[in-house]
Design a protein around this motif. Structure first.
Motif: not given
Length: 307
Positions: A140-142, A165-172, A183-190, A199-201
């Protein structure tokens, strides 16, 4: 894969000084070298086979000062937007961060690392600026860092948590893609509160430089394939070679005399096989000891270096 192995025997201490893929240790037993080789590389070999390993890596076809010049050229490409990302690897303490930051400033980018508020930073052309991120970061910080610096250069300095971190790697992966819009997205509900300002993306137009002490083969393949890479791993002799160049720079410890810096470097060179660590920090410490006026400065420096 051939390991990068250096083994030297010191007659005075009756011990082997070993470096295997950047891992440094000393021992008086060949069996321990065999044990450490298997632990580090996962391969089982005899001592004779290990000692016969190729002593230099592919990158060492170019001397260490040439490789630092390559870093400068690559950072200039990042600054101008010619390439979206770069990875600079190698042991700490020999000028990776200094070289990257100096080159970014020389390229006309403003350092916004110490600017506390995004509102203040917004008065600057973000594309012509950079910020450094050090230490641990959550995914989230990333995500926030990428969003707040979506038009500028981000230097992730010794921030290896995001490379694991797998989540951070996907963002990168999204941030470093070379094709079309990134386009960078955060699709998790949490991860988002009701009043979250993110923003969500979003579209990322920035550039990223990773500075890491990790070996290149420890960097995720997805990051390596999307980035230009320079490896600054060094033998002990190459560290000395690099420090010679740095010590002659007017920018390095200008308050100390050139003679004191040279004498400090000469002592470090004579002790390189016994020293616990050789780095710019070592040179700085020994130079200060030399300049202290202590009559037994060599003894003091030798003790600090080798014990």
């Amino acid at each position: 894969m051939t390991a990068n192995v250096q083994i030297t025997f010191n007659k005075s201490s009756n011990k082997f000084s070993c470096v295997i893929n950047g891992n440094k240790f000393s021992t008086g037993k060949q069996d321990y070298i065999v044990h450490m080789y298997k632990k580090i590389t996962g391969e089982k070999k005899t001592f004779d086979q290990i000692a016969g390993e190729k002593k230099v890596s592919k990158s060492e076809k170019f001397n260490i000062n040439e490789r630092f010049e390559f870093v400068e050229g690559l950072v200039e490409m990042i600054a101008s937007g010619l390439t979206p990302s770069a990875v600079i690897t190698g042991e700490g303490g020999l000028g990776k961060t200094y070289t990257v930051n100096k080159t970014l400033v020389k390229s006309g980018l403003k350092d916004l690392t110490d600017v506390g508020a995004l509102e203040v930073a917004s008065t600057v052309n973000r594309r012509n600026s950079f910020t450094s991120v050090k230490g641990y970061s959550t995914p989230k910080g990333l995500y926030r860092t990428l969003y707040e610096n979506k038009d500028s250069v981000i230097v992730f300095d010794d921030c290896d948590s995001i490379l694991r971190d797998p989540v951070a790697l996907n963002l990168l992966k999204s941030a470093l893609d070379s094709y079309g819009k990134r386009i960078i997205s955060w699709n998790a509900e949490t991860g988002f509160g009701k009043e979250d300002d993110l923003p969500r993306s979003f579209e990322f137009k920035g550039r990223v430089i990773f500075i890491s002490n990790l070996a290149q083969d420890k960097i995720d393949q997805a990051i390596r394939s999307r980035s230009m890479m320079v490896d600054l791993s060094m033998t002990e002799d190459q560290k000395i070679e690099r420090m010679v160049v740095i010590s002659m720079s007017e920018e390095f410890m200008p308050e100390f005399s050139a003679d004191h810096k040279k004498e400090a470097l000469d002592l470090i060179t004579s002790l390189k096989d016994d020293a616990k660590e050789i780095s710019l920090r070592t040179l700085i410490s020994v130079t200060k000891i030399r300049a202290s006026g202590n009559k037994n400065w060599k003894g003091m420096a030798t003790y600090i270096l080798c014990n």
